[in-house]
Design a protein around this motif. Structure first.
Motif, PDB file in Angstrom:
ATOM      1  N   THR A   1       1.143  -0.734  -0.094  1.00  0.00           N
ATOM      2  CA  THR A   1      -0.012   0.063   0.304  1.00  0.00           C
ATOM      3  C   THR A   1       1.063   1.222   0.034  1.00  0.00           C
ATOM      4  OG1 THR A   1      -1.329  -1.197   1.719  1.00  0.00           O
ATOM      5  CG2 THR A   1      -1.959   1.047   1.597  1.00  0.00           C
ATOM      6  N   LYS A   2       0.585   2.040  -1.341  1.00  0.00           N
ATOM      7  CA  LYS A   2       1.428   3.683  -0.787  1.00  0.00           C
ATOM      8  C   LYS A   2       0.335   4.221  -1.193  1.00  0.00           C
ATOM      9  CE  LYS A   2       5.074   5.804  -3.596  1.00  0.00           C
ATOM     10  NZ  LYS A   2       5.462   6.085  -4.869  1.00  0.00           N
ATOM     11  N   TRP A   3       0.615   5.723  -0.206  1.00  0.00           N
ATOM     12  CA  TRP A   3      -0.504   6.700   0.253  1.00  0.00           C
ATOM     13  C   TRP A   3       0.784   7.610  -0.174  1.00  0.00           C
ATOM     14  CZ3 TRP A   3      -2.833   8.042   5.619  1.00  0.00           C
ATOM     15  CH2 TRP A   3      -3.758   8.655   5.430  1.00  0.00           C
TER      16      TRP A   3
ATOM     17  N   LEU B   1       3.856   7.610   2.304  1.00  0.00           N
ATOM     18  CA  LEU B   1       3.875   6.854   3.081  1.00  0.00           C
ATOM     19  C   LEU B   1       3.115   5.778   2.609  1.00  0.00           C
ATOM     20  CD1 LEU B   1       4.481   6.574   6.473  1.00  0.00           C
ATOM     21  CD2 LEU B   1       2.347   6.620   6.187  1.00  0.00           C
ATOM     22  N   GLU B   2       4.744   4.035   2.891  1.00  0.00           N
ATOM     23  CA  GLU B   2       4.593   3.294   2.028  1.00  0.00           C
ATOM     24  C   GLU B   2       4.744   1.752   2.667  1.00  0.00           C
ATOM     25  OE1 GLU B   2       7.278   1.289  -0.760  1.00  0.00           O
ATOM     26  OE2 GLU B   2       8.133  -0.030   0.837  1.00  0.00           O
ATOM     27  N   LEU B   3       3.646   1.254   2.808  1.00  0.00           N
ATOM     28  CA  LEU B   3       3.160   0.143   4.064  1.00  0.00           C
ATOM     29  C   LEU B   3       3.236  -1.251   3.033  1.00  0.00           C
ATOM     30  CD1 LEU B   3       2.402  -1.877   6.730  1.00  0.00           C
ATOM     31  CD2 LEU B   3       0.155  -1.726   6.382  1.00  0.00           C
TER      32      LEU B   3
ATOM     33  N   SER C   1       9.050  -1.289  -4.142  1.00  0.00           N
ATOM     34  CA  SER C   1       7.979  -1.182  -3.524  1.00  0.00           C
ATOM     35  C   SER C   1       7.318  -3.117  -3.672  1.00  0.00           C
ATOM     36  CB  SER C   1       7.166  -0.260  -3.771  1.00  0.00           C
ATOM     37  OG  SER C   1       7.847   0.216  -3.465  1.00  0.00           O
ATOM     38  N   THR C   2       7.883  -3.214  -4.970  1.00  0.00           N
ATOM     39  CA  THR C   2       7.274  -4.928  -5.288  1.00  0.00           C
ATOM     40  C   THR C   2       7.925  -5.334  -5.715  1.00  0.00           C
ATOM     41  OG1 THR C   2       6.153  -3.313  -7.542  1.00  0.00           O
ATOM     42  CG2 THR C   2       4.995  -2.967  -5.719  1.00  0.00           C
ATOM     43  N   ILE C   3       7.331  -7.219  -6.850  1.00  0.00           N
ATOM     44  CA  ILE C   3       8.545  -7.584  -6.969  1.00  0.00           C
ATOM     45  C   ILE C   3       8.537  -7.415  -8.157  1.00  0.00           C
ATOM     46  CG2 ILE C   3       8.246 -10.043  -7.721  1.00  0.00           C
ATOM     47  CD1 ILE C   3       6.330 -10.711  -5.325  1.00  0.00           C
ATOM     48  N   THR C   4       7.495  -6.860  -8.786  1.00  0.00           N
ATOM     49  CA  THR C   4       7.688  -6.641 -10.262  1.00  0.00           C
ATOM     50  C   THR C   4       8.990  -5.082  -9.926  1.00  0.00           C
ATOM     51  OG1 THR C   4       5.275  -6.460 -10.840  1.00  0.00           O
ATOM     52  CG2 THR C   4       6.411  -4.869 -12.535  1.00  0.00           C
ATOM     53  N   ASP C   5       9.443  -4.796  -9.556  1.00  0.00           N
ATOM     54  CA  ASP C   5      10.281  -3.170  -9.514  1.00  0.00           C
ATOM     55  C   ASP C   5      11.671  -4.908  -9.434  1.00  0.00           C
ATOM     56  OD1 ASP C   5       8.634  -1.471  -9.462  1.00  0.00           O
ATOM     57  OD2 ASP C   5       8.899  -1.435  -6.941  1.00  0.00           O
ATOM     58  N   SER C   6      11.689  -5.496  -9.056  1.00  0.00           N
ATOM     59  CA  SER C   6      13.495  -6.431  -8.739  1.00  0.00           C
ATOM     60  C   SER C   6      13.416  -6.686 -10.208  1.00  0.00           C
ATOM     61  CB  SER C   6      13.075  -7.698  -8.362  1.00  0.00           C
ATOM     62  OG  SER C   6      11.814  -8.811  -8.297  1.00  0.00           O
ATOM     63  N   PHE C   7      12.289  -7.126 -10.661  1.00  0.00           N
ATOM     64  CA  PHE C   7      13.312  -7.759 -13.180  1.00  0.00           C
ATOM     65  C   PHE C   7      13.582  -6.568 -13.238  1.00  0.00           C
ATOM     66  CE2 PHE C   7       9.011  -9.578 -12.193  1.00  0.00           C
ATOM     67  CZ  PHE C   7       8.920 -10.776 -11.723  1.00  0.00           C
TER      68      PHE C   7
END
Length: 535
Positions: free
Chosen positions: A47-49, A210-212, A451-457
């Motif tokens: 979650t990104k706010w 804010l990232e959760l 923040s996400t798994i997609t960002d690790s590619f």
């Protein structure tokens, strides 16, 4: 730990009509067959706010959990990291997980620089998290907490150029429908985690968000599954009912890198194939976009398989106890560097106050040769007030094994300080080894700016931060014979009962004179016989 699933988000959405749509929610699942006889599944809910964490009051929110926001605001928390883990991650054969976690419970947090009393806020924060997450975190206080100088740095944005470690104190839909407790706990390893941090809203970093991150990591054993062919139904008891209506992205990734040696066929075929080149290592993934209807994924392996030679990761570690008897012992942490170059690592030890260690007994040897630490930080513990803090910066030669050992004494505790299962022993937490790797082999972690798994590619960087947690240790302290007090209590109670009974009987009984019956025996027998015949 209570995870805010899609159904919970729907309730927040209905009850937050006055809020603004400045937050996003993504859900991802990564399934990775390991080279050993296990399969790894990692759920990532992010979650990104787009809100300033320093000014937000958390009175109104659309997706972000208000209960957590109120705790963060009340105790002036900048970053929060919590993990609850059952089992041990086997780095030497499984590689590196997406999110590292130590066995048991681990909590570490960064407080804002204007916090007046960090120790007080740390204690209150642990108590609040204990109630929110239904975990026994209320035992966390200054007597078992340390403020590391090197190991835990802020993962998000910080407003201070010089980081001061004194503010550190260590019915659903969507993918959440797969989190069936009966299947989660029937695993070799399971970990739930929560990570909260401020991040840059864009590349200019002029404003913050804010990232959760909420995650669940599971490792299934093929022997428990009964077959190497896996499916969502076998892993989680059911398929995905549909995507979460509040999620901007709902995706499942299946790591197909191992199919070159252990070929398997996915059914249905993935929507897309993603090739990721990261740190000199090439990985392939089958991508599924979760639709708004039922989705079931399965994999069937070919009978003939190629022989695969699995090399361990660049860095892994283990920890064990030495010594015998109930007088003296030792702790040994073994570090293995399989890299072709030197590795600088930081070893963090948080030793409880009831295990007094001696700094002069510290020995660091690499393949039998002394290895002088680059930097060493040590704070002696104080009984019942502060644990022993030891942090060492070492240089590990290539293709080497390094042992860090230190001696300790066994101590006697007060009888009230023993737990109910005193003979089980006391736990010593994991050693945490931190390092920057130049290669991303066996590495699946998220980038610090992602923040996400997609960002690790295809996220190649100059270095990849890894933190290796060793196994916990159980130490048996000298334990008194708790059966003796029990016997004394039973004996004392018996004596009191035997003495009190007759005294109570005599002092409370009412004595009444009974008239004497002068009737002779013959007349009494005649009267009783007559009464009997009349009946």
């Amino acid at each position: 730990m209570q995870f805010l699933t899609c159904a919970t988000y729907l309730i927040f959405y209905v009850n937050s009509v006055l809020t603004y749509n400045s937050d996003t929610f993504t859900e991802e699942l990564l399934i990775k067959p390991l080279y050993s006889e296990q399969i790894y599944a990692h759920f990532q809910f992010t979650t990104k706010w787009d809100v300033d964490p320093n000014t937000e009051t958390f009175n109104h929110s659309r997706i972000f959990p208000r209960a957590l926001g109120e705790i963060v605001k009340r105790y002036n928390v900048q970053e929060l990291h919590v993990s609850l883990t059952g089992g041990l991650w086997r780095y030497d054969s499984w590689g590196y997980p997406v999110t590292d976690a130590a066995p048991g419970a681990e909590v570490w947090a960064w407080f804002k620089t204007d916090t007046k009393d960090v120790n007080k806020n740390w204690k209150l924060l642990a108590n609040s998290l204990s109630g929110l997450l239904c975990a026994s975190l209320n035992f966390v206080d200054t007597s078992n907490s340390v403020s590391p100088e090197f190991s835990f740095k802020p993962t998000g944005v910080t407003d201070s150029p010089n980081v001061n470690s004194s503010y550190l104190s260590s019915g659903v839909s969507g993918l959440a429908s797969l989190l069936n407790s009966g299947y989660i706990h029937n695993t070799r390893y399971h970990s739930v985690a929560l990570h909260l941090r401020p991040v840059c809203r864009d590349e200019t970093c002029q404003s913050l968000s804010l990232e959760l991150q909420q995650s669940v990591s599971l490792v299934y054993d093929y022997l428990i599954l009964g077959t190497k062919n896996w499916s969502l139904r076998k892993l989680f008891g059911q398929g995905v009912t549909r995507n979460c209506i509040l999620a901007s992205r709902s995706e499942i990734y299946v790591d197909t890198t191992t199919s070159s040696t252990h070929s398997f066929e996915l059914s249905p075929p993935p929507d897309d194939v993603v090739t990721s080149i990261r740190g000199g290592h090439v990985s392939t993934f089958g991508k599924y976009n979760v639709p708004n209807y039922f989705l079931h994924i399965s994999a069937k392996y070919e009978e003939s398989q190629k022989l695969a030679v699995v090399s361990p990761p660049s860095l892994y570690a283990s920890q064990y106890l030495t010594g015998y008897g109930q007088e003296r012992g030792g702790i040994v942490t073994k570090l293995y560097n399989n890299h072709w170059d030197n590795l600088n690592v930081v070893v963090l030890q948080n030793i409880p106050w009831y295990v007094p260690i001696y700094l002069h007994t510290l020995k660091v040897t690499t393949d039998g040769v002394n290895n002088e630490p680059i930097t060493l930080r040590y704070i002696p513990g104080i009984q019942r007030e502060r644990p022993y803090y030891l942090e060492i910066l070492l240089k590990l030669p290539p293709k080497s094994a390094t042992a860090v050992s230190i001696d300790f004494d066994y101590v006697f505790l007060k009888w009230q300080e023993y737990p109910p299962d005193a003979n089980h022993g006391f736990y010593i937490g994991s050693a945490i080894i931190s390092s920057h790797l130049t290669l991303a082999r066996n590495y699946t972690g998220l980038p610090q700016d992602g923040s996400t798994i997609t960002d690790s590619f295809n996220a190649s960087r100059s270095g990849y931060l890894v933190q290796v947690r060793t196994e916990n240790m159980v130490i048996t302290l000298p334990t008194p014979d708790f059966s003796m007090p029990y016997n004394v209590i039973c004996l004392a109670c018996t004596v009191v009962a035997l003495a009190f009974g007759p005294l109570h009987n005599i002092t409370t009984r009412r004595l009444v004179l009974k008239p004497k019956n002068n009737e002779k025996l013959l007349f009494r027998l005649k009267r009783k016989l007559t009464e009997f015949l009349k009946k």
